[in-house]
Design an enzyme around this catalytic site. Structure first.
Site, PDB file in Angstrom:
ATOM      1  N   GLU A 359      35.924  37.697  32.829  1.00 19.87           N
ATOM      2  CA  GLU A 359      35.260  38.581  31.861  1.00 19.87           C
ATOM      3  C   GLU A 359      35.317  37.874  30.499  1.00 19.87           C
ATOM      4  OE1 GLU A 359      37.198  42.359  31.311  1.00 19.87           O
ATOM      5  OE2 GLU A 359      35.476  43.302  30.376  1.00 19.87           O
ATOM      6  N   HIS A 384      34.307  42.179  37.509  1.00 18.91           N
ATOM      7  CA  HIS A 384      33.333  41.506  36.637  1.00 18.91           C
ATOM      8  C   HIS A 384      32.868  40.158  37.201  1.00 18.91           C
ATOM      9  CE1 HIS A 384      33.584  44.499  33.534  1.00 18.91           C
ATOM     10  NE2 HIS A 384      34.898  44.393  33.516  1.00 18.91           N
ATOM     11  N   ASP A 441      32.917  50.766  34.919  1.00 18.57           N
ATOM     12  CA  ASP A 441      34.086  50.376  34.126  1.00 18.57           C
ATOM     13  C   ASP A 441      34.704  51.557  33.355  1.00 18.57           C
ATOM     14  OD1 ASP A 441      35.955  48.501  33.523  1.00 18.57           O
ATOM     15  OD2 ASP A 441      34.744  47.325  32.133  1.00 18.57           O
TER      16      ASP A 441
HETATM   17 ZN   LIG Z   1      37.587  47.008  34.028  1.00 14.14          ZN
END
Ligand SMILES: [Zn+2]
Ligand SMILES: *[C@@H]1O[C@H](CO)[C@@H](O)[C@H](O)[C@H]1NC(C)=O
Ligand SMILES: *[C@@H]1O[C@H](CO)[C@@H](O)[C@H](O)[C@H]1NC(C)=O
Ligand SMILES: *[C@@H]1O[C@H](CO)[C@@H](O)[C@H](O)[C@H]1NC(C)=O
Ligand SMILES: *[C@@H]1O[C@H](CO)[C@@H](O)[C@H](O)[C@H]1NC(C)=O
Ligand SMILES: *[C@@H]1O[C@H](CO)[C@@H](O)[C@H](O)[C@H]1NC(C)=O
Ligand SMILES: *[C@@H]1O[C@H](CO)[C@@H](O)[C@H](O)[C@H]1NC(C)=O
Ligand SMILES: *[C@@H]1O[C@H](CO)[C@@H](O)[C@H](O)[C@H]1NC(C)=O
Length: 543
Positions: A359, A384, A441
């Site tokens: 990420e 991610h 998320d």
């Molecule tokens: Zn996360």
């Protein structure tokens, strides 16, 4: 025979004929070659291998007609939601017919969501902060903190004195204004995100502050239970029927000061989800991915890994595994934690890992290499995997092992990894058919809900014009296939999902053809033929 050289025609004519023919033939072969390339790419892309049934073909035609109409409109106005900041695109998305369909689509499971951001923040303000015994204080740096207590506790070390909200509101001239200010403390939403959040440091600082602010509310035992319920309700209304929650299992407290341990929290998650599932047939439940913060040193994470093993032994059906959360760029790398993360393997214990990895925008840094370590440490899925397309060897090996990435488009945009979602690196992976799921998320902090907004960004922006019903079907099926459900649970989940999918497809296929007057702006009304949110109806029915 046509070219006819040997038939004795004059050489010149023969040559001319050959030239004409070759021009003609190559014209065919350009079209043919393009067709073949397009077909090949169509087969390669995510969902490209799926063969649609008759009803699905019809539904796909309807969906793609709407999608094309919207795209055309957006190209004209040059206001394309996936290329705008989500805070500014949200209203536009909500007017989209495609979005309405995505809301009704059975999306399967949410595999990447966090404990304190699943229920709408509006509910937190309107319901939770209005409960009795709710206090707040303000730290010197302007962070709001909350605590339920009775009587009012003494002034904490790094905060103003505790103020009882009930009393405080009575003295206000405009309570709405105050409640709006609370909401601004609970989300990242702002009118001018590019100005408010100049860089990743600024947005992450506020992002982490939000967790500190709301933890005093959500960690109060009675709220904790209701928060889970409310979160499940929000996802269920969005036609998501199973969640895998990254949970830090922070201490939960009672009014009298009693503090519960992590086992209590897991048990509570389990009980609440079970109660919810009973009231919402078709809802499967939740599993917990125990997560600790990647700012902690290796000795503390060693303890957490051991806790994860204990919890998994105690709750094998509920605790799916372990992860590390927090900002990768400023936290410790997976490599730094290797000693801790090798503990289960060295003891012959199977602790599945669901690492956030990649990420980041900083290629080649020690953090960017989290992707390597996620692979080496046998992660079950990758959170991610934003940087994955920059690591062809890792990418190839993960693919061989069938390890999916959890793509969270809105999160990546709001946290400033990418601004125009057409340029999200998952576009490459999607085009090659790399296994992935779409998740949200921290939807509540971004002002989203469930998965539909992220599906919209993925379907319109990341997938571009070629993403169709196959893509959506594959994404939904992937969310079950790559979940931590047991094989027998997966089978049941797939069956439940299929039933709902067939209903969804039938309704979409039966939908009247879009009239020529239908434009993005005028198609505000929800489509009539489609099934409503199943859970909402059931809740209403049971009241
Ligand atoms: Zn996360
Ligand atoms: C909050 O919601 C619960 C139901 O979820 C309800 O029983 C309670 O009365 C609400 N509290 C407030 C202050 O609105
Ligand atoms: C503000 O103060 C809180 C509580 O002391 C602390 O946890 C937080 O990191 C601080 N935030 C910033 C942005 O300095
Ligand atoms: C209170 O504040 C809200 C939001 O700023 C505003 O819309 C409303 O008109 C105000 N009400 C009064 C009575 O001033
Ligand atoms: C957070 O709430 C406090 C208290 O109402 C307010 O003073 C502050 O402006 C709010 N913060 C934001 C970012 O709106
Ligand atoms: C504190 O409150 C909880 C919940 O109401 C209760 O179960 C517990 O027995 C109480 N503990 C004490 C020491 O009073
Ligand atoms: C790890 O962090 C904890 C808490 O900050 C601290 O008490 C401990 O000494 C640290 N351990 C090492 C080995 O640095
Ligand atoms: C990962 O899997 C390999 C091959 O099965 C095994 O040798 C290794 O010990 C595993 N590593 C961890 C950390 O589980």
């Amino acid at each position: 025979m046509l070219v006819g050289g040997p038939s004795g025609r004059p050489a010149l004519l023969s040559l001319l004929l050959a030239a004409v023919m070759s021009f003609f033939c190559s014209a065919i072969s350009i079209d043919e070659a393009r067709k073949q390339l397009l077909m090949r790419e169509k087969m390669m892309q995510l969902g490209g291998q799926l063969v649609l049934k008759k009803d699905e073909e019809l539904a796909n035609k309807k969906l793609m007609a709407l999608k094309k109409a919207e795209m055309k409109q957006f190209m004209k106005t040059q206001k394309f939601p996936p290329s705008m900041h989500f805070f500014q695109a949200k209203n536009l998305i909500e007017k989209s017919e495609v979005f309405n369909i995505l809301k009704k689509m059975p999306k399967g499971a949410a595999l990447h969501v966090h404990d304190f951001s699943i229920a709408s923040m509006d509910w937190l303000v309107k319901n939770v902060t209005y409960r009795p015994h709710c206090h707040f204080c303000l730290t010197p740096n302007g962070t709001l903190m909350f605590k339920f207590a009775h009587p009012t506790p003494p002034t904490p070390a790094k905060c103003s004195e505790w103020i009882l909200l009930e009393k405080y509101r009575k003295g206000l001239q405009n309570v709405t204004e105050f409640d709006n200010s609370l909401l601004r403390n609970f989300t990242l939403i702002t009118e001018n995100p590019e100005v408010t959040y100049a860089n990743q440091d600024v947005v992450w600082s506020k992002f982490e502050t939000i967790f500190i602010t709301i933890s005093g509310l959500v960690s109060y035992a009675p709220v904790f239970r209701d928060y889970i319920l409310q979160g499940l309700e929000d996802f269920c209304q969005d036609n998501v029927f199973y969640l895998e929650l990254r949970a830090m299992l922070l201490p939960v407290y009672e009014l009298n000061g009693t503090i519960h341990n992590q086992e209590w929290s897991v048990k509570t998650y389990k009980e609440v989800a079970c109660t919810f599932a009973k009231k919402h047939p078709g809802f499967i439940g939740i599993k917990i991915i125990y997560s600790d913060h990647r700012f902690k040193n290796v000795s503390l994470i060693m303890k957490s890994v051991q806790t994860a093993m204990t919890l998994r032994t105690r709750f094998p059906r509920t605790v799916a595994g372990f992860d590390l959360v927090g900002r990768e760029d400023t936290g410790y790398s997976l490599y730094y934690y290797k000693e801790a993360l090798m503990i289960p393997a060295s003891q012959g214990f199977k602790l599945p890992y669901f690492f956030h990895a990649g990420e980041t925008d900083w290629q080649g840094t020690s953090i960017d290499r989290n992707l390597l370590d996620a692979l080496i440490l046998n992660a079950t899925r990758i959170g991610h995997g934003f940087a994955l397309s920059k690591h062809p060897a890792v990418w190839t090996n993960l693919w061989k092992k069938d390890i999916p990435i959890e793509v969270c488009p809105i999160s990546n945009q709001v946290l400033k990894l990418v601004s125009d979602l057409r340029n999200h690196p998952a576009a490459v992976l999607m085009a090659t058919g790399y296994p992935m799921v779409i998740s949200s998320d921290d939807p509540a902090i971004f002002g989203a809900k469930g998965l539909s907004y992220d599906f919209y960004e993925a379907f319109m922006g990341i997938g571009g014009m070629t993403a169709d019903l196959r893509t959506l079907k594959q994404l939904a099926m992937n969310s079950i296939k790559y979940s931590a459900l047991l094989d027998i649970e997966k089978k049941a989940a797939m069956k439940t999902w299929e039933e709902r999918w067939n209903n969804f497809v039938a309704d979409l296929a039966r939908r009247p053809n879009p009239s020529s007057t239908l434009t993005v702006a005028t198609s505000l009304a929800a489509p009539t033929g489609l099934i409503g949110p199943r859970c909402l109806n059931e809740r209403e029915g049971s009241q």
